[in-house]
Design a protein around this motif. Structure first.
Motif, PDB file in Angstrom:
ATOM      1  N   LYS A  72       0.842  -1.199   0.000  1.00  0.00           N
ATOM      2  CA  LYS A  72       0.000   0.000   0.000  1.00  0.00           C
ATOM      3  C   LYS A  72       0.873   1.244   0.000  1.00  0.00           C
ATOM      4  CE  LYS A  72      -4.026  -2.006   2.331  1.00  0.00           C
ATOM      5  NZ  LYS A  72      -4.974  -1.871   3.462  1.00  0.00           N
ATOM      6  N   THR A  73       0.480   2.193  -0.824  1.00  0.00           N
ATOM      7  CA  THR A  73       1.210   3.452  -0.907  1.00  0.00           C
ATOM      8  C   THR A  73       0.250   4.615  -0.727  1.00  0.00           C
ATOM      9  OG1 THR A  73       0.975   3.487  -3.324  1.00  0.00           O
ATOM     10  CG2 THR A  73       2.994   2.511  -2.421  1.00  0.00           C
ATOM     11  N   TYR A  74       0.770   5.701  -0.226  1.00  0.00           N
ATOM     12  CA  TYR A  74      -0.040   6.875   0.085  1.00  0.00           C
ATOM     13  C   TYR A  74       0.731   8.119  -0.371  1.00  0.00           C
ATOM     14  CZ  TYR A  74      -2.023   3.368   3.196  1.00  0.00           C
ATOM     15  OH  TYR A  74      -2.580   2.227   3.692  1.00  0.00           O
ATOM     16  N   TYR A  75      -0.015   9.114  -0.845  1.00  0.00           N
ATOM     17  CA  TYR A  75       0.617  10.327  -1.364  1.00  0.00           C
ATOM     18  C   TYR A  75      -0.120  11.572  -0.905  1.00  0.00           C
ATOM     19  CZ  TYR A  75       2.795   7.005  -4.521  1.00  0.00           C
ATOM     20  OH  TYR A  75       3.504   5.952  -5.044  1.00  0.00           O
ATOM     21  N   ARG A  76       0.653  12.633  -0.734  1.00  0.00           N
ATOM     22  CA  ARG A  76       0.062  13.945  -0.535  1.00  0.00           C
ATOM     23  C   ARG A  76      -0.795  14.229  -1.767  1.00  0.00           C
ATOM     24  NH1 ARG A  76       1.637  17.461   3.043  1.00  0.00           N
ATOM     25  NH2 ARG A  76       1.014  19.637   2.813  1.00  0.00           N
ATOM     26  N   ASP A  77      -1.988  14.763  -1.562  1.00  0.00           N
ATOM     27  CA  ASP A  77      -2.934  14.944  -2.668  1.00  0.00           C
ATOM     28  C   ASP A  77      -2.317  15.701  -3.834  1.00  0.00           C
ATOM     29  OD1 ASP A  77      -6.029  15.280  -0.746  1.00  0.00           O
ATOM     30  OD2 ASP A  77      -4.918  13.532  -1.456  1.00  0.00           O
ATOM     31  N   SER A  78      -1.546  16.723  -3.535  1.00  0.00           N
ATOM     32  CA  SER A  78      -1.011  17.581  -4.599  1.00  0.00           C
ATOM     33  C   SER A  78       0.073  16.891  -5.425  1.00  0.00           C
ATOM     34  CB  SER A  78      -0.442  18.866  -3.995  1.00  0.00           C
ATOM     35  OG  SER A  78       0.602  18.571  -3.087  1.00  0.00           O
ATOM     36  N   LEU A  79       0.535  15.717  -4.962  1.00  0.00           N
ATOM     37  CA  LEU A  79       1.630  15.047  -5.644  1.00  0.00           C
ATOM     38  C   LEU A  79       1.189  13.793  -6.399  1.00  0.00           C
ATOM     39  CD1 LEU A  79       4.282  15.235  -2.811  1.00  0.00           C
ATOM     40  CD2 LEU A  79       3.964  16.800  -4.726  1.00  0.00           C
ATOM     41  N   LYS A  80      -0.054  13.416  -6.216  1.00  0.00           N
ATOM     42  CA  LYS A  80      -0.532  12.202  -6.865  1.00  0.00           C
ATOM     43  C   LYS A  80      -0.353  12.280  -8.372  1.00  0.00           C
ATOM     44  CE  LYS A  80      -3.931  10.821  -3.391  1.00  0.00           C
ATOM     45  NZ  LYS A  80      -5.369  10.658  -3.085  1.00  0.00           N
ATOM     46  N   GLY A  81       0.159  11.200  -8.945  1.00  0.00           N
ATOM     47  CA  GLY A  81       0.376  11.151 -10.379  1.00  0.00           C
ATOM     48  C   GLY A  81       1.750  11.612 -10.812  1.00  0.00           C
ATOM     49  N   ARG A  82       2.468  12.298  -9.932  1.00  0.00           N
ATOM     50  CA  ARG A  82       3.820  12.761 -10.291  1.00  0.00           C
ATOM     51  C   ARG A  82       4.901  11.994  -9.542  1.00  0.00           C
ATOM     52  NH1 ARG A  82       5.764  17.644  -9.379  1.00  0.00           N
ATOM     53  NH2 ARG A  82       4.420  18.206  -7.613  1.00  0.00           N
ATOM     54  N   PHE A  83       4.625  11.613  -8.310  1.00  0.00           N
ATOM     55  CA  PHE A  83       5.613  10.927  -7.481  1.00  0.00           C
ATOM     56  C   PHE A  83       5.202   9.468  -7.285  1.00  0.00           C
ATOM     57  CE2 PHE A  83       7.464  14.706  -4.834  1.00  0.00           C
ATOM     58  CZ  PHE A  83       7.673  15.416  -6.000  1.00  0.00           C
ATOM     59  N   THR A  84       6.188   8.586  -7.206  1.00  0.00           N
ATOM     60  CA  THR A  84       5.949   7.170  -6.936  1.00  0.00           C
ATOM     61  C   THR A  84       6.927   6.685  -5.883  1.00  0.00           C
ATOM     62  OG1 THR A  84       5.217   6.804  -9.227  1.00  0.00           O
ATOM     63  CG2 THR A  84       5.784   4.866  -7.911  1.00  0.00           C
ATOM     64  N   ILE A  85       6.384   6.164  -4.792  1.00  0.00           N
ATOM     65  CA  ILE A  85       7.216   5.601  -3.729  1.00  0.00           C
ATOM     66  C   ILE A  85       7.308   4.090  -3.929  1.00  0.00           C
ATOM     67  CG2 ILE A  85       5.290   5.276  -2.129  1.00  0.00           C
ATOM     68  CD1 ILE A  85       7.193   6.084   0.154  1.00  0.00           C
ATOM     69  N   SER A  86       8.470   3.536  -3.611  1.00  0.00           N
ATOM     70  CA  SER A  86       8.654   2.089  -3.702  1.00  0.00           C
ATOM     71  C   SER A  86       9.762   1.688  -2.746  1.00  0.00           C
ATOM     72  CB  SER A  86       8.984   1.668  -5.139  1.00  0.00           C
ATOM     73  OG  SER A  86      10.203   2.249  -5.579  1.00  0.00           O
ATOM     74  N   ARG A  87       9.931   0.399  -2.589  1.00  0.00           N
ATOM     75  CA  ARG A  87      10.971  -0.100  -1.699  1.00  0.00           C
ATOM     76  C   ARG A  87      11.472  -1.443  -2.170  1.00  0.00           C
ATOM     77  NH1 ARG A  87       8.378  -0.173   3.976  1.00  0.00           N
ATOM     78  NH2 ARG A  87      10.379  -1.107   4.589  1.00  0.00           N
ATOM     79  N   ASP A  88      12.714  -1.741  -1.797  1.00  0.00           N
ATOM     80  CA  ASP A  88      13.315  -3.050  -2.044  1.00  0.00           C
ATOM     81  C   ASP A  88      13.808  -3.546  -0.692  1.00  0.00           C
ATOM     82  OD1 ASP A  88      14.897  -5.249  -2.652  1.00  0.00           O
ATOM     83  OD2 ASP A  88      15.616  -4.387  -4.526  1.00  0.00           O
TER      84      ASP A  88
END
Length: 118
Positions: free
Chosen positions: A57-73
């Motif tokens: 599950k990932t969560y974003y600040r509303d103003s950043l949705k669609g521009r930023f992508t969080i991920s992890r390894d």
């Protein structure tokens, strides 16, 4: 000792992209949700994005949705933030921190500087 080392920042033109990394050590990274937090010059810190421990599950600040992508390894103990279509208002020092909705940088965090300017 808990260590969080951010990297990947730099100077980029508006519309450009950067990929930030956060190398974690000293704690069971795969068991912790993580966040990216940023602090712009002269402003307070703000939460950017969060991800659950397993990355499902990932969560974003509303103003950043669609521009930023969080991920992890989790195998590499590393957190990422892919930032596209960067804007001057994205200029800030970016930090990683434990927790999914963390709003402040970790104590002693160095962060990585992102500057968006033409």
């Amino acid at each position: 000792e808990v260590q969080l080392v951010e990297s990947g920042g730099g100077l980029v033109q508006p519309g450009g992209s950067l990929r930030l990394s956060c190398a974690a050590s000293g704690f069971p990274f795969g068991s912790y949700a993580m966040s990216w937090v940023r602090q712009a010059p002269g402003k307070g810190p703000e939460w950017v994005s969060g991800i659950t421990s397993g990355g499902t599950k990932t969560y974003y600040r509303d103003s950043l949705k669609g521009r930023f992508t969080i991920s992890r390894d989790n195998a590499k103990n590393t957190l990422y933030l892919q930032m596209n279509s960067l804007k001057p208002e994205d200029t800030a020092v970016y930090y990683c921190a434990p927790g999914v909705f963390t709003t402040t940088p970790p104590p002693g965090g160095q962060g990585t500087q992102v500057t968006v300017s033409s």
